[in-house]
Design a protein around this motif. Structure first.
Motif, PDB file in Angstrom:
ATOM      1  N   UNK A  49       0.913  -1.206  -0.011  1.00  0.00           N
ATOM      2  CA  UNK A  49      -0.080  -0.017  -0.037  1.00  0.00           C
ATOM      3  C   UNK A  49       0.891   1.174  -0.138  1.00  0.00           C
ATOM      4  N   UNK A  50       0.350   2.162  -0.810  1.00  0.00           N
ATOM      5  CA  UNK A  50       1.300   3.581  -0.862  1.00  0.00           C
ATOM      6  C   UNK A  50       1.324   4.071   0.425  1.00  0.00           C
ATOM      7  N   UNK A  51       0.638   4.104   1.421  1.00  0.00           N
ATOM      8  CA  UNK A  51       0.525   4.550   2.691  1.00  0.00           C
ATOM      9  C   UNK A  51       1.485   3.742   3.645  1.00  0.00           C
ATOM     10  N   UNK A  52       1.700   2.632   3.330  1.00  0.00           N
ATOM     11  CA  UNK A  52       2.488   1.673   4.365  1.00  0.00           C
ATOM     12  C   UNK A  52       4.067   1.885   4.397  1.00  0.00           C
ATOM     13  N   UNK A  54       6.341   0.356   6.104  1.00  0.00           N
ATOM     14  CA  UNK A  54       7.328  -0.736   5.902  1.00  0.00           C
ATOM     15  C   UNK A  54       7.441  -1.174   4.279  1.00  0.00           C
ATOM     16  N   UNK A  55       6.318  -1.094   3.571  1.00  0.00           N
ATOM     17  CA  UNK A  55       6.298  -1.297   2.226  1.00  0.00           C
ATOM     18  C   UNK A  55       7.266  -0.179   1.402  1.00  0.00           C
ATOM     19  N   UNK A  56       7.216   1.041   2.136  1.00  0.00           N
ATOM     20  CA  UNK A  56       8.078   2.081   1.599  1.00  0.00           C
ATOM     21  C   UNK A  56       9.680   1.691   1.639  1.00  0.00           C
ATOM     22  N   UNK A  57       9.644   1.092   2.939  1.00  0.00           N
ATOM     23  CA  UNK A  57      11.147   0.694   3.049  1.00  0.00           C
ATOM     24  C   UNK A  57      11.515  -0.531   2.202  1.00  0.00           C
ATOM     25  N   UNK A  58      10.851  -1.185   2.005  1.00  0.00           N
ATOM     26  CA  UNK A  58      11.013  -2.651   1.204  1.00  0.00           C
ATOM     27  C   UNK A  58      11.090  -2.190  -0.335  1.00  0.00           C
ATOM     28  N   UNK A  59      10.636  -0.930  -0.646  1.00  0.00           N
ATOM     29  CA  UNK A  59      10.687  -0.837  -2.153  1.00  0.00           C
ATOM     30  C   UNK A  59      11.926  -0.834  -2.824  1.00  0.00           C
ATOM     31  N   UNK A  92      -3.653  -9.954   4.277  1.00  0.00           N
ATOM     32  CA  UNK A  92      -4.031  -9.172   5.637  1.00  0.00           C
ATOM     33  C   UNK A  92      -3.161  -8.217   6.244  1.00  0.00           C
ATOM     34  N   UNK A  93      -2.048  -8.324   5.918  1.00  0.00           N
ATOM     35  CA  UNK A  93      -0.978  -7.257   6.362  1.00  0.00           C
ATOM     36  C   UNK A  93      -0.101  -7.023   5.113  1.00  0.00           C
ATOM     37  N   UNK A  94       0.621  -5.601   5.212  1.00  0.00           N
ATOM     38  CA  UNK A  94       1.496  -5.328   4.194  1.00  0.00           C
ATOM     39  C   UNK A  94       2.841  -4.707   4.896  1.00  0.00           C
ATOM     40  N   UNK A  95       3.817  -5.257   4.137  1.00  0.00           N
ATOM     41  CA  UNK A  95       4.010  -5.879   2.826  1.00  0.00           C
ATOM     42  C   UNK A  95       3.757  -7.504   2.948  1.00  0.00           C
ATOM     43  N   UNK A  96       3.083  -8.050   1.944  1.00  0.00           N
ATOM     44  CA  UNK A  96       3.203  -9.421   2.095  1.00  0.00           C
ATOM     45  C   UNK A  96       3.783  -9.862   0.685  1.00  0.00           C
ATOM     46  N   UNK A 108       5.365 -17.808   1.032  1.00  0.00           N
ATOM     47  CA  UNK A 108       4.898 -16.328   1.503  1.00  0.00           C
ATOM     48  C   UNK A 108       5.813 -15.761   2.521  1.00  0.00           C
ATOM     49  N   UNK A 109       5.777 -14.533   2.563  1.00  0.00           N
ATOM     50  CA  UNK A 109       6.581 -13.672   3.801  1.00  0.00           C
ATOM     51  C   UNK A 109       5.578 -12.591   4.090  1.00  0.00           C
ATOM     52  N   UNK A 110       5.491 -12.334   5.113  1.00  0.00           N
ATOM     53  CA  UNK A 110       4.689 -11.327   5.567  1.00  0.00           C
ATOM     54  C   UNK A 110       5.408 -10.183   6.501  1.00  0.00           C
ATOM     55  N   UNK A 111       5.707  -8.989   6.184  1.00  0.00           N
ATOM     56  CA  UNK A 111       6.380  -8.169   6.819  1.00  0.00           C
ATOM     57  C   UNK A 111       7.721  -7.694   5.979  1.00  0.00           C
ATOM     58  N   UNK A 112       8.357  -6.549   6.415  1.00  0.00           N
ATOM     59  CA  UNK A 112       9.820  -5.901   5.792  1.00  0.00           C
ATOM     60  C   UNK A 112      10.900  -6.740   6.333  1.00  0.00           C
ATOM     61  N   UNK A 113      10.967  -7.941   5.920  1.00  0.00           N
ATOM     62  CA  UNK A 113      11.987  -8.829   6.247  1.00  0.00           C
ATOM     63  C   UNK A 113      13.054  -9.209   5.111  1.00  0.00           C
TER      64      UNK A 113
END
Length: 128
Positions: A49-52, A54-59, A92-96, A108-113
Motif C-alpha cells: 500500500x502506498x501509505x504503508x 514498511x512497504x516503502x522501506x522494502x521498495x 491481511x497485512x502489508x507488505x506481503x 509467502x512472507x509477511x513483513x519487511x524482512x
C-alpha cells in the motif's frame, strides 16, 4: 503500423526499476498471470500500500532484487487498487510477498524482512 497492443504492451514497469511489473487493471494482471501459469519461472509478488511505511522501506530492496535476479519475475500489486487480487491471495497485512511457480503459491512472507525474502528467492529461483 496500426496493430493492436498486446496485454503485455500495456503492462507498465515501476519507475524505480525497469524489471518490476505493475498493472493498470485487474484484467491486465489476470492476463499476465494466465499467460505465465505453466512457467517454471519464479514470480515474486509484493502486495503493498502506498501509505504503508514498511512497504516503502522494502521498495528499493525489492527493486534491487529485481535487478539482481534476472531469471525471476518481480511484480508489485497495490492492495488498495486491486482489492480482489489481495483477497484472493489472503493478504491481511502489508507488505506481503507471495512466491508463485506454475500458477500456484509456493511460499509467502509477511513483513519487511529483507534477509528472509532473499532466502526465499534463493530457495525457489531456477537453478543454473
Amino acid at each position: 503500423m496500426g496493430g493492436r497492443l498486446s496485454s503485455l504492451d500495456r503492462v507498465s514497469k515501476s519507475p524505480q526499476s525497469s524489471r518490476v511489473l505493475t498493472f493498470s487493471t485487474a484484467a491486465e494482471w489476470k492476463t499476465h498471470f494466465d499467460s505465465n501459469k505453466e512457467s517454471d519461472q519464479l514470480m515474486v509478488i509484493d502486495f503493498f500500500a502506498t501509505w504503508c511505511g514498511p512497504c516503502n522501506y522494502m521498495l528499493p530492496i525489492f527493486n534491487d532484487f529485481a535487478e539482481r535476479y534476472k531469471d525471476v519475475q518481480f511484480i508489485r500489486i497495490d492492495v488498495d487498487l486491486f482489492k480482489e487480487v489481495a483477497q484472493e491471495y489472503q493478504v491481511e497485512a502489508m507488505p506481503t510477498f507471495v512466491l508463485i511457480k506454475k500458477g500456484k503459491p509456493i511460499d509467502r512472507l509477511v513483513g519487511a524482512r529483507k534477509d528472509q525474502l532473499q532466502k526465499l528467492i534463493e530457495k525457489h529461483k531456477p537453478r543454473s
